[in-house]
Design an enzyme around this catalytic site. Structure first.
Site, mmCIF file in Angstrom:
data_model
loop_
_atom_site.group_PDB
_atom_site.id
_atom_site.type_symbol
_atom_site.label_atom_id
_atom_site.label_comp_id
_atom_site.label_asym_id
_atom_site.label_seq_id
_atom_site.Cartn_x
_atom_site.Cartn_y
_atom_site.Cartn_z
ATOM 1 C CG ASP A 8 -1.703 1.191 1.449
ATOM 2 O OD1 ASP A 8 -2.433 1.547 0.525
ATOM 3 O OD2 ASP A 8 -1.637 1.799 2.542
ATOM 4 C CG LEU A 9 1.779 5.568 -2.088
ATOM 5 C CD1 LEU A 9 3.264 5.259 -2.165
ATOM 6 C CD2 LEU A 9 1.310 6.201 -3.405
ATOM 7 C CG ASP A 10 -1.905 7.769 2.839
ATOM 8 O OD1 ASP A 10 -0.975 8.278 3.490
ATOM 9 O OD2 ASP A 10 -3.100 7.980 3.086
ATOM 10 C CB THR A 16 0.012 11.044 0.941
ATOM 11 O OG1 THR A 16 -0.207 9.643 0.964
ATOM 12 C CG2 THR A 16 1.198 11.336 0.049
ATOM 13 C CE LYS A 44 -4.185 8.353 8.529
ATOM 14 N NZ LYS A 44 -3.241 8.051 9.618
ATOM 15 N N GLY A 45 -7.201 5.085 3.220
ATOM 16 C CA GLY A 45 -7.382 3.848 2.464
ATOM 17 C C GLY A 45 -8.639 3.798 1.610
ATOM 18 N NE ARG A 48 -9.231 12.035 -6.158
ATOM 19 C CZ ARG A 48 -8.695 12.130 -7.368
ATOM 20 N NH1 ARG A 48 -9.307 12.812 -8.317
ATOM 21 N NH2 ARG A 48 -7.538 11.554 -7.646
ATOM 22 C CB SER A 113 -1.906 2.802 -3.884
ATOM 23 O OG SER A 113 -2.464 4.049 -3.541
ATOM 24 C CB ALA A 114 -7.275 3.514 -2.675
ATOM 25 C CB SER A 115 -3.537 7.172 -4.424
ATOM 26 O OG SER A 115 -3.312 8.452 -4.980
ATOM 27 C CE LYS A 144 -5.770 -0.870 -1.033
ATOM 28 N NZ LYS A 144 -4.663 -0.037 -0.512
ATOM 29 C CD GLU A 168 -3.709 -1.537 2.946
ATOM 30 O OE1 GLU A 168 -3.843 -0.725 3.876
ATOM 31 O OE2 GLU A 168 -4.046 -1.287 1.783
ATOM 32 C CG ASP A 169 -2.106 2.701 6.315
ATOM 33 O OD1 ASP A 169 -2.295 2.273 5.158
ATOM 34 O OD2 ASP A 169 -2.507 3.810 6.703
#
Ligand code: B16
Ligand code: MG
Length: 214
Positions: A8-10, A16, A44-45, A48, A113-115, A144, A168-169
């Site tokens: 995962d990214l963020d 971010t 988070k996660g 948008r 990532s979801a971004s 997710k 994952e966070d």
């Protein structure tokens, strides 16, 4: 045997969330309300548009589909202004070292990532070269906790889900990994990331050797 790592990214590689919070808060203020940092945790996660729905609900504001699109675009413009200025110094502690170790050890790596802004973030933080595949908000249709993003990641690495570990966070991300049939390492709090196979505070607390014990 584990052969692939899905990140995962963020919240795992970079923080971010602080920029998302600033941009959503700025948007909320244009509509006459604010929300807390604790509420921001819930963003988070998630995607948008799902984030926008939550923010509007907190402000008790109703908008048409067309207005929502304009609001999400405005928020993203402010967010992109901030991530355009990101530097490699913003990579979370221990993440760079872990990625280097993993690359060295021969693991295949993908982003999950979801971004929709992952390319900008990876480029500005100088992390793009670590990844054999990028799966992000531009390439998935279900967010997710649906496992789509990680299943695609495994597929693009030409691996079975059982050969992959997800980092994952977010709780929704851990659930996505388990539903997809992968091992999951939680980055954060054990009491929140209950379904994870292992939880650490950050990638700095982990060594690639730990992957063999999963
Ligand atoms: P964007 P991740 C997620 O990233 C963020 O955690 C979440 O807060 C954000 O709404 C989502 O990306 C979409 O981001 O607006 O840039 O498309 O944790 O899945 O890497
Ligand atoms: Mg995350």
């Amino acid at each position: 045997k584990i052969k692939g790592l899905l990140f995962d990214l963020d919240g795992v590689l970079v923080d971010t969330a602080v920029y998302h919070y600033k941009a959503w808060l700025r948007l909320a203020k244009t509509m006459g309300f604010t929300f807390s940092e604790l509420q921001n945790e819930e963003l988070k996660g998630i995607s948008r548009m799902d984030s926008l729905d939550k923010v509007l609900a907190w402000g008790n504001v109703q908008k048409s589909a067309e207005e929502k699109l304009a609001l999400a675009t405005q928020k993203n413009d402010w967010y992109v202004e901030m991530i355009n200025k990101m530097t490699p110094a913003e990579v979370l502690p221990g993440a760079l070292n872990f990625l280097q170790q993993a690359k060295q050890a021969g693991y295949k790596m993908a982003l999950g990532s979801a971004s929709k802004n992952s390319a900008t973030i990876l480029k500005n933080t100088n992390l793009a070269h670590f990844f054999d595949a990028i799966v992000d908000g531009n390439s998935v249709s279900k967010s997710k906790p649906d496992p789509e993003v990680f299943l695609k990641g495994a597929q693009e690495l030409a691996l079975q889900p059982q050969q992959c570990v997800v980092f994952e966070d977010a709780e929704a991300g851990i659930i996505a990994a388990k539903r997809g049939g992968m091992k999951a390492i939680g980055i954060g709090d054990k009491n929140i990331l209950k379904q994870a196979d292992k939880v650490v505070a950050g990638l700095g607390q982990l060594s690639v050797k730990n992957l063999e014990e999963l």
